[in-house]
Design an enzyme around this catalytic site. Structure first.
Site, PDB file in Angstrom:
ATOM      1  N   GLY A  20      11.622  10.699  -9.431  1.00 21.03           N
ATOM      2  CA  GLY A  20      10.418  11.084  -8.702  1.00 21.03           C
ATOM      3  C   GLY A  20       9.863  12.349  -9.328  1.00 21.03           C
ATOM      4  O   GLY A  20       9.891  12.524 -10.559  1.00 21.03           O
TER       5      GLY A  20
ATOM      6  N   MET B 236      10.840  15.635  -9.312  1.00 21.65           N
ATOM      7  CA  MET B 236      11.768  16.502 -10.047  1.00 21.65           C
ATOM      8  C   MET B 236      12.490  15.752 -11.166  1.00 21.65           C
ATOM      9  O   MET B 236      12.684  16.285 -12.264  1.00 21.65           O
ATOM     10  CB  MET B 236      12.792  17.109  -9.087  1.00 21.65           C
ATOM     11  CG  MET B 236      12.192  18.078  -8.106  1.00 21.65           C
ATOM     12  SD  MET B 236      11.418  19.487  -8.916  1.00 21.65           S
ATOM     13  CE  MET B 236      12.843  20.394  -9.452  1.00 21.65           C
ATOM     14  N   GLY B 237      12.894  14.510 -10.885  1.00 14.40           N
ATOM     15  CA  GLY B 237      13.557  13.725 -11.917  1.00 14.40           C
ATOM     16  C   GLY B 237      12.637  13.529 -13.117  1.00 14.40           C
ATOM     17  O   GLY B 237      13.076  13.578 -14.269  1.00 14.40           O
TER      18      GLY B 237
ATOM     19  N   ASN C 161      18.227  19.406  -2.958  1.00 15.44           N
ATOM     20  CA  ASN C 161      18.242  20.479  -1.960  1.00 15.44           C
ATOM     21  C   ASN C 161      19.121  20.069  -0.794  1.00 15.44           C
ATOM     22  O   ASN C 161      19.307  18.876  -0.525  1.00 15.44           O
ATOM     23  CB  ASN C 161      16.826  20.714  -1.411  1.00 15.44           C
ATOM     24  CG  ASN C 161      15.965  21.520  -2.363  1.00 15.44           C
ATOM     25  OD1 ASN C 161      16.460  22.328  -3.140  1.00 15.44           O
ATOM     26  ND2 ASN C 161      14.656  21.298  -2.287  1.00 15.44           N
TER      27      ASN C 161
ATOM     28  N   LYS D  96      19.907  28.836  -1.944  1.00 12.26           N
ATOM     29  CA  LYS D  96      18.738  27.962  -2.117  1.00 12.26           C
ATOM     30  C   LYS D  96      18.389  27.272  -0.801  1.00 12.26           C
ATOM     31  O   LYS D  96      17.212  27.071  -0.486  1.00 12.26           O
ATOM     32  CB  LYS D  96      18.998  26.920  -3.224  1.00 12.26           C
ATOM     33  CG  LYS D  96      17.855  25.903  -3.402  1.00 12.26           C
ATOM     34  CD  LYS D  96      16.608  26.473  -4.045  1.00 12.26           C
ATOM     35  CE  LYS D  96      15.318  25.688  -3.830  1.00 12.26           C
ATOM     36  NZ  LYS D  96      15.135  24.476  -4.573  1.00 12.26           N
TER      37      LYS D  96
ATOM     38  N   ASN E  89      10.250  25.081   3.673  1.00 15.33           N
ATOM     39  CA  ASN E  89       9.864  23.663   3.702  1.00 15.33           C
ATOM     40  C   ASN E  89       9.305  23.236   5.060  1.00 15.33           C
ATOM     41  O   ASN E  89       8.203  22.683   5.147  1.00 15.33           O
ATOM     42  CB  ASN E  89      11.045  22.780   3.279  1.00 15.33           C
ATOM     43  CG  ASN E  89      11.348  22.895   1.785  1.00 15.33           C
ATOM     44  OD1 ASN E  89      11.030  23.906   1.160  1.00 15.33           O
ATOM     45  ND2 ASN E  89      11.965  21.888   1.214  1.00 15.33           N
TER      46      ASN E  89
HETATM   47  P1  NAD Z   1      10.839  12.363  -4.869  1.00 16.02           P
HETATM   48  O1  NAD Z   1      10.751  11.628  -3.570  1.00 16.02           O
HETATM   49  O2  NAD Z   1       9.587  12.640  -5.624  1.00 16.02           O
HETATM   50  O3  NAD Z   1      11.813  11.563  -5.842  1.00 16.02           O
HETATM   51  C1  NAD Z   1      12.944  10.840  -5.432  1.00 16.02           C
HETATM   52  C2  NAD Z   1      12.898   9.523  -6.204  1.00 16.02           C
HETATM   53  O4  NAD Z   1      14.113   8.830  -5.982  1.00 16.02           O
HETATM   54  C3  NAD Z   1      11.767   8.615  -5.735  1.00 16.02           C
HETATM   55  O5  NAD Z   1      10.908   8.318  -6.829  1.00 16.02           O
HETATM   56  C4  NAD Z   1      12.478   7.374  -5.216  1.00 16.02           C
HETATM   57  O6  NAD Z   1      11.802   6.172  -5.488  1.00 16.02           O
HETATM   58  C5  NAD Z   1      13.801   7.450  -5.947  1.00 16.02           C
HETATM   59  N1  NAD Z   1      14.896   6.790  -5.211  1.00 16.02           N
HETATM   60  C6  NAD Z   1      15.333   7.038  -3.975  1.00 16.02           C
HETATM   61  N2  NAD Z   1      16.372   6.249  -3.660  1.00 16.02           N
HETATM   62  C7  NAD Z   1      16.591   5.446  -4.729  1.00 16.02           C
HETATM   63  C8  NAD Z   1      17.513   4.417  -5.028  1.00 16.02           C
HETATM   64  N3  NAD Z   1      18.450   4.025  -4.166  1.00 16.02           N
HETATM   65  N4  NAD Z   1      17.429   3.838  -6.219  1.00 16.02           N
HETATM   66  C9  NAD Z   1      16.500   4.213  -7.110  1.00 16.02           C
HETATM   67  N5  NAD Z   1      15.593   5.187  -6.899  1.00 16.02           N
HETATM   68  C10 NAD Z   1      15.634   5.797  -5.726  1.00 16.02           C
HETATM   69  O7  NAD Z   1      11.658  13.680  -4.580  1.00 16.02           O
HETATM   70  P2  NAD Z   1      11.621  15.078  -5.366  1.00 16.02           P
HETATM   71  O8  NAD Z   1      10.515  15.914  -4.852  1.00 16.02           O
HETATM   72  O9  NAD Z   1      11.730  14.827  -6.824  1.00 16.02           O
HETATM   73  O10 NAD Z   1      12.960  15.733  -4.808  1.00 16.02           O
HETATM   74  C11 NAD Z   1      14.256  15.360  -5.240  1.00 16.02           C
HETATM   75  C12 NAD Z   1      15.237  16.410  -4.721  1.00 16.02           C
HETATM   76  O11 NAD Z   1      14.924  17.658  -5.343  1.00 16.02           O
HETATM   77  C13 NAD Z   1      15.150  16.645  -3.217  1.00 16.02           C
HETATM   78  O12 NAD Z   1      16.416  16.964  -2.696  1.00 16.02           O
HETATM   79  C14 NAD Z   1      14.211  17.847  -3.110  1.00 16.02           C
HETATM   80  O13 NAD Z   1      14.387  18.589  -1.919  1.00 16.02           O
HETATM   81  C15 NAD Z   1      14.650  18.625  -4.335  1.00 16.02           C
HETATM   82  N6  NAD Z   1      13.658  19.572  -4.880  1.00 16.02           N
HETATM   83  C16 NAD Z   1      12.342  19.231  -4.948  1.00 16.02           C
HETATM   84  C17 NAD Z   1      11.444  20.138  -5.496  1.00 16.02           C
HETATM   85  C18 NAD Z   1       9.981  19.784  -5.671  1.00 16.02           C
HETATM   86  O14 NAD Z   1       9.206  20.666  -6.026  1.00 16.02           O
HETATM   87  N7  NAD Z   1       9.564  18.545  -5.487  1.00 16.02           N
HETATM   88  C19 NAD Z   1      11.890  21.372  -5.958  1.00 16.02           C
HETATM   89  C20 NAD Z   1      13.243  21.662  -5.898  1.00 16.02           C
HETATM   90  C21 NAD Z   1      14.130  20.736  -5.369  1.00 16.02           C
HETATM   91  C1  AOT Z   2      10.792  25.385  -3.990  1.00 17.87           C
HETATM   92  N1  AOT Z   2      10.579  24.137  -3.474  1.00 17.87           N
HETATM   93  O1  AOT Z   2      12.726  23.419  -3.316  1.00 17.87           O
HETATM   94  C2  AOT Z   2      11.467  25.568  -5.176  1.00 17.87           C
HETATM   95  O2  AOT Z   2       9.797  21.791  -2.674  1.00 17.87           O
HETATM   96  O3  AOT Z   2      11.774  21.310  -1.883  1.00 17.87           O
HETATM   97  C3  AOT Z   2      11.001  22.018  -2.533  1.00 17.87           C
HETATM   98  C4  AOT Z   2      11.532  23.251  -3.157  1.00 17.87           C
HETATM   99  C5  AOT Z   2      11.639  26.837  -5.668  1.00 17.87           C
HETATM  100  C6  AOT Z   2      11.136  27.910  -4.980  1.00 17.87           C
HETATM  101  C7  AOT Z   2      10.435  27.713  -3.796  1.00 17.87           C
HETATM  102  C8  AOT Z   2      10.269  26.452  -3.316  1.00 17.87           C
END
Ligand code: NAD
Ligand code: AOT
Length: 313
Positions: free
Chosen positions: A9, A11-12, A106, A188, A196
Site C-alpha cells: 500500500g 508505505m510498502g 504501527n 512511536k 492519528n
Molecule cells: P495501506 O492500507 O496503504 O497498505 C496496506 C496494504 O496491504 C494494502 O494495499 C492492502 O491491500 C494490503 N493487504 C492487506 N492485507 C493483505 C493480505 N492479506 N494480502 C495481501 N495484501 C494485503 O497502509 P499503509 O498506510 O501503507 O500502512 C501500513 C502500516 O504502516 C500501518 O501499520 C500504518 O499505521 C503504518 N504507517 C503508515 C504511515 C503512512 O504515512 N501511511 C506512516 C508510518 C507507518
Molecule cells: C506519522 N504517521 O505513522 C509518521 O500516518 O500512521 C501514520 C504515521 C511519522 C511522523 C508523524 C506521523
C-alpha cells in the site's frame, strides 16, 4: 538483497520504490487487484517531493505467490494491524529458514502474531517515521523525510538486522539499529496515539492539529497515559522527550502536511482503523493493570463511533 514487500500500500510502495531504486531485487505482494494490475502494466508510479518516478517492480496477488520459488532474504510486513494475520497466512510459501521477517507496522503487540508463523531467530521488529499516501492504483505520493529503527528479537537475528540496516541506509531510508526496540515501539506508538485519532476526528493534518491552543495539553495527557501503562511492562518512557518528538512533526516544511494513515483510511476511504492497536491497546492493558486511561478511552470510542457513522469496512 532479495526483498518481498508484504502489503504494498502507501508505505510498502514507498519502501519498495526506494529499495528497488537502490538496486535491490524487490517484489511487491498485495491483494488489491487494480493496484497490482496497474503496477504490472505501467510500473509503480511515485510523486516524490513533486517529481514523478516510475519503476518496474514485479507485483503479485497473494494467490499467485505460491508459484514463486526464488529464495527471499527479507520480507517487510506493511499491512494494517488487523490484516497482519491474514497476510502471514498467505505468504508462508516464501518463508524459508533463511528468510528474515521485519515488521514495520504501527501499533503494539505484533510480535505475538508473527511468532505464530516465523521462528524468533528470524523476526525483526521496527518502526518508521517516513510517511506516504496512495493516490490511486499503482500511484504513491511520498514527501518529506523520515527514519527507520529496527532490532532482532533473538540474539541469533543480529547479523541479519545489521545487514538490513546497511541495505536501508544505501537506499536513503535513514535507518538505525535500535538497542531497545520495545522502547522505540512505545515511543512511536505515542506519536500515533497523539496524532492519528485526533487528526481523524478533527479533520486536520498534523500541522493544523499542532496549531491549536489545547494541543499541548492533549498530547501531554495521552503520552502520560501511555507512560503509566508502559511502566507496568518495564518500559520507562521519557515523557518530555516524547512530547518534543511529537511536536517536531508539526513543521509544515517537514511532514506537517501529512494526514495520518488513520485519516486516510477512515475519512478518505471509509475503512476501519488501527485504533484498537494504538490507544485501544493502551486502554486494554490499563484495565489489566488497573490504570485509568480516560483520554485514550475517549479517543478510541470517538474513532469507533466515527467508523459506525461512516459505515466503515
Ligand atoms: P495501506 O492500507 O496503504 O497498505 C496496506 C496494504 O496491504 C494494502 O494495499 C492492502 O491491500 C494490503 N493487504 C492487506 N492485507 C493483505 C493480505 N492479506 N494480502 C495481501 N495484501 C494485503 O497502509 P499503509 O498506510 O501503507 O500502512 C501500513 C502500516 O504502516 C500501518 O501499520 C500504518 O499505521 C503504518 N504507517 C503508515 C504511515 C503512512 O504515512 N501511511 C506512516 C508510518 C507507518
Ligand atoms: C506519522 N504517521 O505513522 C509518521 O500516518 O500512521 C501514520 C504515521 C511519522 C511522523 C508523524 C506521523
Amino acid at each position: 538483497m532479495k526483498i518481498a514487500i508484504a502489503g504494498a500500500g502507501a508505505m510498502g510502495s514507498r519502501f519498495g520504490m526506494m529499495l528497488h531504486q537502490a538496486g535491490n531485487d524487490v517484489i511487491l505482494i498485495d491483494q488489491w487487484e487494480e493496484h497490482v494490475s496497474a503496477i504490472k502494466h505501467n510500473g509503480l508510479k511515485a510523486i516524490h517531493d513533486g517529481e514523478t518516478i516510475i519503476e518496474n517492480i514485479p507485483a503479485f496477488l497473494p494467490k499467485d505467490i505460491t508459484d514463486y520459488h526464488d529464495e527471499i532474504d527479507t520480507v517487510i510486513l506493511f499491512t494494517k494491524a488487523m490484516q497482519l494475520d491474514d497476510m502471514l497466512q498467505s505468504i508462508t510459501s516464501i518463508l524459508s529458514e533463511h528468510t528474515t521477517v521485519l515488521c514495520l507496522l504501527n501499533g503494539l503487540g505484533h510480535e505475538d502474531t508473527i511468532k505464530n508463523y516465523v521462528a524468533k531467530e528470524n523476526i525483526l521488529l521496527g518502526n518508521t517515521m517516513w510517511t506516504a499516501g496512495l493516490t490511486g492504483p499503482g500511484e504513491v505520493n511520498m514527501f518529506g523525510h523520515g527514519s527507520v529503527e529496527l532490532q532482532n528479537i533473538h540474539p541469533k537475528g543480529q547479523d541479519a538486522a545489521l545487514e538490513l540496516v546497511q541495505v536501508f541506509n544505501e537506499a536513503g531510508l535513514n535507518c538505525k539499529y535500535s538497542e531497545d526496540m520495545m522502547y522505540s515501539i512505545w515511543r512511536k506508538a505515542c506519536v500515533n496515539g497523539t496524532l492519528n485519532g485526533t487528526c481523524t476526528i478533527l479533520d486536520a493534518n498534523i500541522a493544523s492539529f499542532g496549531s491549536t491552543s489545547v494541543t499541548d495539553e492533549i498530547i501531554r495527557t495521552i503520552i502520560h497515559e501511555f507512560a503509566l501503562v508502559a511502566k507496568h511492562e518495564g518500559i520507562l518512557l521519557d515523557e518530555e522527550e516524547i512530547v518534543n518528538h511529537v511536536k517536531s512533526t508539526f513543521d509544515p516544511h517537514g511532514i506537517g502536511h501529512h494526514y495520518p494513515s488513520m485519516y486516510q483510511d477512515l475519512i478518505q476511504k471509509h475503512r476501519l482503523t488501527e485504533i484498537d492497536y494504538i490507544n485501544g491497546a493502551v486502554c486494554k492493558k490499563g484495565e489489566t493493570y488497573q490504570i485509568a486511561t480516560p483520554y485514550c478511552q475517549f479517543l478510541t470510542q470517538l474513532v469507533h463511533a466515527k467508523e459506525e457513522l461512516l459505515k466503515a469496512k
